[in-house]
Write a protein that holds these residues in place. Structure first.
Motif, PDB file in Angstrom:
ATOM      1  N   MET A  81       0.843  -1.200   0.000  1.00 10.81           N
ATOM      2  CA  MET A  81       0.000   0.000   0.000  1.00 10.81           C
ATOM      3  C   MET A  81       0.881   1.253   0.000  1.00 10.81           C
ATOM      4  O   MET A  81       1.858   1.323   0.737  1.00 10.81           O
ATOM      5  N   THR A  82       0.563   2.246  -0.849  1.00  7.03           N
ATOM      6  CA  THR A  82       1.337   3.483  -0.835  1.00  7.03           C
ATOM      7  C   THR A  82       0.822   4.366   0.289  1.00  7.03           C
ATOM      8  O   THR A  82      -0.385   4.515   0.466  1.00  7.03           O
ATOM      9  N   ALA A  83       1.767   4.947   1.047  1.00  9.35           N
ATOM     10  CA  ALA A  83       1.364   5.809   2.161  1.00  9.35           C
ATOM     11  C   ALA A  83       0.705   7.075   1.617  1.00  9.35           C
ATOM     12  O   ALA A  83       1.076   7.562   0.548  1.00  9.35           O
ATOM     13  N   ALA A  84      -0.282   7.572   2.364  1.00  9.06           N
ATOM     14  CA  ALA A  84      -0.952   8.808   1.954  1.00  9.06           C
ATOM     15  C   ALA A  84       0.048   9.961   1.991  1.00  9.06           C
ATOM     16  O   ALA A  84       0.856  10.042   2.904  1.00  9.06           O
ATOM     17  N   ARG A  85      -0.012  10.807   0.971  1.00  6.58           N
ATOM     18  CA  ARG A  85       0.878  11.973   0.907  1.00  6.58           C
ATOM     19  C   ARG A  85       0.092  13.224   1.180  1.00  6.58           C
ATOM     20  O   ARG A  85      -1.071  13.322   0.796  1.00  6.58           O
ATOM     21  N   LEU A  86       0.764  14.167   1.806  1.00  9.85           N
ATOM     22  CA  LEU A  86       0.119  15.452   2.087  1.00  9.85           C
ATOM     23  C   LEU A  86       1.112  16.550   1.733  1.00  9.85           C
ATOM     24  O   LEU A  86       2.260  16.514   2.175  1.00  9.85           O
ATOM     25  N   THR A  87       0.671  17.505   0.912  1.00  7.24           N
ATOM     26  CA  THR A  87       1.529  18.652   0.577  1.00  7.24           C
ATOM     27  C   THR A  87       0.938  19.906   1.215  1.00  7.24           C
ATOM     28  O   THR A  87      -0.253  20.180   1.060  1.00  7.24           O
ATOM     29  N   LEU A  88       1.791  20.628   1.954  1.00  3.91           N
ATOM     30  CA  LEU A  88       1.323  21.814   2.678  1.00  3.91           C
ATOM     31  C   LEU A  88       2.254  23.001   2.425  1.00  3.91           C
ATOM     32  O   LEU A  88       3.477  22.824   2.343  1.00  3.91           O
ATOM     33  N   PRO A  89       1.684  24.208   2.365  1.00  2.00           N
ATOM     34  CA  PRO A  89       2.531  25.394   2.186  1.00  2.00           C
ATOM     35  C   PRO A  89       3.231  25.800   3.483  1.00  2.00           C
ATOM     36  O   PRO A  89       2.771  25.472   4.574  1.00  2.00           O
ATOM     37  N   SER A  90       4.325  26.530   3.325  1.00  2.00           N
ATOM     38  CA  SER A  90       5.101  27.026   4.461  1.00  2.00           C
ATOM     39  C   SER A  90       5.451  28.483   4.155  1.00  2.00           C
ATOM     40  O   SER A  90       6.461  28.768   3.513  1.00  2.00           O
ATOM     41  N   PRO A  91       4.556  29.399   4.570  1.00  2.00           N
ATOM     42  CA  PRO A  91       4.671  30.784   4.111  1.00  2.00           C
ATOM     43  C   PRO A  91       5.794  31.564   4.791  1.00  2.00           C
ATOM     44  O   PRO A  91       6.262  31.176   5.865  1.00  2.00           O
ATOM     45  N   ALA A  92       6.160  32.685   4.165  1.00  2.00           N
ATOM     46  CA  ALA A  92       7.089  33.630   4.780  1.00  2.00           C
ATOM     47  C   ALA A  92       6.326  34.570   5.705  1.00  2.00           C
ATOM     48  O   ALA A  92       5.104  34.673   5.624  1.00  2.00           O
ATOM     49  N   LYS A  93       7.064  35.251   6.576  1.00  2.00           N
ATOM     50  CA  LYS A  93       6.474  36.334   7.392  1.00  2.00           C
ATOM     51  C   LYS A  93       7.270  37.608   7.185  1.00  2.00           C
ATOM     52  O   LYS A  93       8.443  37.567   6.769  1.00  2.00           O
ATOM     53  N   LEU A  94       6.606  38.720   7.514  1.00  2.00           N
ATOM     54  CA  LEU A  94       7.303  40.003   7.603  1.00  2.00           C
ATOM     55  C   LEU A  94       7.143  40.526   9.022  1.00  2.00           C
ATOM     56  O   LEU A  94       6.118  40.268   9.665  1.00  2.00           O
TER      57      LEU A  94
END
Ligand SMILES: C[C@](O)(CO)[C@H](O)COP(=O)(O)OP(=O)(O)OC[C@H]1O[C@@H](n2ccc(N)nc2=O)[C@H](O)[C@@H]1O
Ligand SMILES: Nc1ncnc2c1ncn2[C@@H]1O[C@H](COP(=O)(O)OP(=O)(O)OP(=O)(O)O)[C@@H](O)[C@H]1O
Length: 283
Positions: free
Chosen positions: A1-14
């Motif tokens: 079974m292929t493991a579930a993948r999750l893609t998430l953003p990692s934003p910048a701050k000012l």
């Protein structure tokens, strides 16, 4: 079974302003600062492993695997939660390191929130933010995901709603060490605390700017160039310099002129982090 993948953003701050009020006995500085996010950042992809191994597959120049804040965040969360699962992680890195836009801290926060979801830990945000603080002063605001007025070393957060302009961000090709700037004897460390809320206009200075501009001619140059078009500010301890514009078209125009000689980008300011907007969509 292929493991579930999750893609998430990692934003910048000012840091829209940054005042240094004093130095604590442990060497850390008491600050007052306003954080706002950018709709611009890295992207992390996670796949659960059932053997407990934590592995970051993307190599970072100059950062050993186990020193990477992504790996440290995953290891701490695994140890403190007693979770038996592991994780494979990949990152598409576009945020400059040592740029004052919080790349490492944001990556750590995205990892904490991503793994909390994938490992089904069900930790609340307060607990994740407290773990985040042990990784870096800027991690809690990324965990909470709302623009904030921050006090203490950056961990006492009050949500705020500043305007959300389009920013031109210039990226001088130097990496500024936060520790080096905070240990400079010439740093102003006695700004009076602002007691009025919301923070009154006229308080947008960054106390780190004189020291950073003195040490880094490239940052000075970026401030001078952007300053011809709008108020040019330093974020965190630099190296990035930014200025706000009322529309994307205006920001694009100035960016096109400046990026003939300097590296930079245009991004929208946002009071709700794009990481939290994505997580909201998932749930
Ligand atoms: C300057 C800011 O970027 C503003 O958002 C942050 O306060 C810095 O946050 P950060 O990069 O997460 O910083 P950390 O990794 O916690 O600290 C790096 C180094 O900066 C100094 N440091 C940092 C934060 C702070 N409030 N006082 C300090 O004196 C300390 O010497 C510390 O060893
Ligand atoms: N995942 C990561 N991404 C970026 N830097 C990392 C990471 N993990 C560890 N580091 C280390 O942290 C240092 C600071 O990186 P970061 O990108 O957070 O700087 P910054 O934008 O100046 O941060 P801040 O605004 O929080 O001071 C890097 O020079 C690098 O050695």
């Amino acid at each position: 079974m292929t493991a579930a993948r999750l893609t998430l953003p990692s934003p910048a701050k000012l840091n829209l302003m940054l005042h240094i009020l004093g130095r604590r006995p442990d060497g850390y500085h008491e600050l007052q600062t306003i954080f706002q996010f950018l709709d611009y950042g890295d992207e992390l992809t996670f796949a659960v492993r059932d053997d407990g191994v934590i592995r970051l597959h993307t190599e970072f120049e100059g950062v050993p695997h186990d020193s990477n804040l992504i790996v440290k965040a995953a290891q701490k969360l695994q140890a403190q939660s007693g979770c038996a699962l592991g994780i494979d992680i990949w990152i598409e890195k576009i945020l400059p390191m040592g740029g004052g836009i919080g790349g490492g801290s944001s990556n750590a926060a995205t990892t904490l929130l991503g793994l909390n979801h994938l490992w089904q830990l069900d930790w609340d945000i307060d607990r994740l933010a407290a773990l985040g603080l042990s990784l870096g002063a800027d991690v809690p605001v990324f965990v909470r995901g709302h623009a904030a007025f921050a006090e203490g070393v950056g961990e006492k957060l009050t949500p705020v709603e500043p305007e959300e302009p389009w920013y031109v961000v210039l990226v001088p090709q130097v990496s500024v060490s936060t520790a080096e700037i905070f240990s400079d004897p010439l740093l102003t460390r006695n700004s009076p605390p602002i007691k009025v809320r919301p923070v009154p206009k006229g308080n947008s200075r960054n106390d780190c700017l004189p020291v950073v501009a003195r040490r880094y001619p490239d940052v000075r140059n970026a401030l001078n160039l952007l300053g011809k078009f709008t108020e040019a500010k330093l974020t965190g301890t630099g190296s990035c310099v930014f200025g706000g514009f009322p529309s994307k078209a205006e920001a694009d125009k100035v960016s096109a002129l400046l990026t003939e000689t300097l590296t930079g980008f245009v991004a929208k300011g946002s009071n709700v982090s794009m990481l939290h907007r994505k997580l909201q969509d998932l749930l």
